[in-house]
Design an enzyme around this catalytic site. Sequence first.
Site, PDB file in Angstrom:
ATOM      1  N   ASN A   1     -10.544 -22.697  88.706  1.00  0.00           N
ATOM      2  CA  ASN A   1      -9.681 -23.864  88.851  1.00  0.00           C
ATOM      3  C   ASN A   1      -8.564 -23.522  89.840  1.00  0.00           C
ATOM      4  O   ASN A   1      -8.019 -22.415  89.814  1.00  0.00           O
ATOM      5  CB  ASN A   1      -9.088 -24.250  87.492  1.00  0.00           C
ATOM      6  CG  ASN A   1     -10.160 -24.700  86.514  1.00  0.00           C
ATOM      7  OD1 ASN A   1     -11.149 -25.319  86.896  1.00  0.00           O
ATOM      8  ND2 ASN A   1      -9.991 -24.359  85.240  1.00  0.00           N
TER       9      ASN A   1
ATOM     10  N   HIS B   1      -8.330 -16.361  88.351  1.00  0.00           N
ATOM     11  CA  HIS B   1      -9.329 -15.905  87.379  1.00  0.00           C
ATOM     12  C   HIS B   1     -10.551 -16.801  87.486  1.00  0.00           C
ATOM     13  O   HIS B   1     -10.448 -17.971  87.863  1.00  0.00           O
ATOM     14  CB  HIS B   1      -8.762 -15.946  85.959  1.00  0.00           C
ATOM     15  CG  HIS B   1      -8.160 -17.265  85.595  1.00  0.00           C
ATOM     16  ND1 HIS B   1      -6.882 -17.610  85.967  1.00  0.00           N
ATOM     17  CD2 HIS B   1      -8.672 -18.332  84.942  1.00  0.00           C
ATOM     18  CE1 HIS B   1      -6.628 -18.826  85.542  1.00  0.00           C
ATOM     19  NE2 HIS B   1      -7.699 -19.297  84.920  1.00  0.00           N
ATOM     20  N   MET B   2     -11.680 -16.221  87.126  1.00  0.00           N
ATOM     21  CA  MET B   2     -12.940 -16.949  87.117  1.00  0.00           C
ATOM     22  C   MET B   2     -13.384 -17.104  85.666  1.00  0.00           C
ATOM     23  O   MET B   2     -13.330 -16.149  84.890  1.00  0.00           O
ATOM     24  CB  MET B   2     -13.963 -16.133  87.906  1.00  0.00           C
ATOM     25  CG  MET B   2     -15.331 -16.718  87.989  1.00  0.00           C
ATOM     26  SD  MET B   2     -16.375 -15.619  88.990  1.00  0.00           S
ATOM     27  CE  MET B   2     -15.799 -16.049  90.619  1.00  0.00           C
ATOM     28  N   HIS B   3     -13.778 -18.314  85.299  1.00  0.00           N
ATOM     29  CA  HIS B   3     -14.319 -18.556  83.959  1.00  0.00           C
ATOM     30  C   HIS B   3     -15.832 -18.317  84.010  1.00  0.00           C
ATOM     31  O   HIS B   3     -16.524 -18.927  84.834  1.00  0.00           O
ATOM     32  CB  HIS B   3     -14.101 -20.017  83.537  1.00  0.00           C
ATOM     33  CG  HIS B   3     -12.667 -20.422  83.414  1.00  0.00           C
ATOM     34  ND1 HIS B   3     -12.032 -20.603  82.198  1.00  0.00           N
ATOM     35  CD2 HIS B   3     -11.725 -20.695  84.358  1.00  0.00           C
ATOM     36  CE1 HIS B   3     -10.781 -20.982  82.400  1.00  0.00           C
ATOM     37  NE2 HIS B   3     -10.564 -21.047  83.698  1.00  0.00           N
TER      38      HIS B   3
ATOM     39  N   ASP C   1     -11.693 -15.574  76.621  1.00  0.00           N
ATOM     40  CA  ASP C   1     -10.713 -16.656  76.650  1.00  0.00           C
ATOM     41  C   ASP C   1     -10.204 -16.897  75.219  1.00  0.00           C
ATOM     42  O   ASP C   1     -10.983 -16.907  74.260  1.00  0.00           O
ATOM     43  CB  ASP C   1     -11.354 -17.940  77.204  1.00  0.00           C
ATOM     44  CG  ASP C   1     -10.311 -18.968  77.602  1.00  0.00           C
ATOM     45  OD1 ASP C   1     -10.176 -19.239  78.809  1.00  0.00           O
ATOM     46  OD2 ASP C   1      -9.626 -19.503  76.699  1.00  0.00           O
ATOM     47  N   ILE C   2      -8.904 -17.094  75.077  1.00  0.00           N
ATOM     48  CA  ILE C   2      -8.280 -17.274  73.757  1.00  0.00           C
ATOM     49  C   ILE C   2      -8.692 -18.605  73.115  1.00  0.00           C
ATOM     50  O   ILE C   2      -8.660 -18.746  71.892  1.00  0.00           O
ATOM     51  CB  ILE C   2      -6.735 -17.182  73.895  1.00  0.00           C
ATOM     52  CG1 ILE C   2      -6.082 -16.775  72.590  1.00  0.00           C
ATOM     53  CG2 ILE C   2      -6.143 -18.463  74.433  1.00  0.00           C
ATOM     54  CD1 ILE C   2      -4.599 -16.426  72.742  1.00  0.00           C
TER      55      ILE C   2
ATOM     56  N   GLU D   1      -4.042 -23.596  84.814  1.00  0.00           N
ATOM     57  CA  GLU D   1      -2.868 -23.496  83.937  1.00  0.00           C
ATOM     58  C   GLU D   1      -2.181 -22.148  84.056  1.00  0.00           C
ATOM     59  O   GLU D   1      -0.976 -22.035  83.843  1.00  0.00           O
ATOM     60  CB  GLU D   1      -3.289 -23.722  82.478  1.00  0.00           C
ATOM     61  CG  GLU D   1      -3.693 -25.163  82.211  1.00  0.00           C
ATOM     62  CD  GLU D   1      -4.240 -25.370  80.808  1.00  0.00           C
ATOM     63  OE1 GLU D   1      -4.271 -24.397  80.032  1.00  0.00           O
ATOM     64  OE2 GLU D   1      -4.622 -26.512  80.512  1.00  0.00           O
TER      65      GLU D   1
END
Length: 108
Positions: free
Chosen positions: A88, A101-103, A31-32, A96
């Site tokens: 999310n 996607h999965m964190h 993640d950025i 966003e």
Amino acid sequence: MPNDCIFCKIIKGEIPTDFLYKDKEIVAFKDINPQAPVHILITPVKHIPTINEIQDDDLQLVGKMVNVAKKLAKKTNIAQKGYKLIINVEKGGGQEIFHIHMHLMGGW
Ligand code: 5GP
Ligand code: ZN
């Protein structure tokens, strides 16, 4: 795929990115703007905007995302202590980027 999808651009190599995992169906990258010492995003190559658009044919992709998360948790040494897997969904759910996607978050 919409041309303005940043994750599609990452997946297609249009934005230089170090992939922590990549196969024909799933990719993973950092993640950025990390919210944890280890914060990795796991995403399908297929552009699906939100979990609300998941079809029966996509179910194996979701299983593969979890499996890649498990492998990366082990690789980054956070598996034993524990970690969070978060998806999310829609704006109200904190989404966003509208490419599912999965964190994977851990390492505290
Ligand atoms: P969401 O809120 O949609 O669940 O999560 C989107 C995540 O993507 C955020 O944690 C954000 O930091 C990350 N992100 C946004 N743009 C980029 C980018 O260009 N590169 C990477 N690696 N991560 C991004
Ligand atoms: Zn996309």
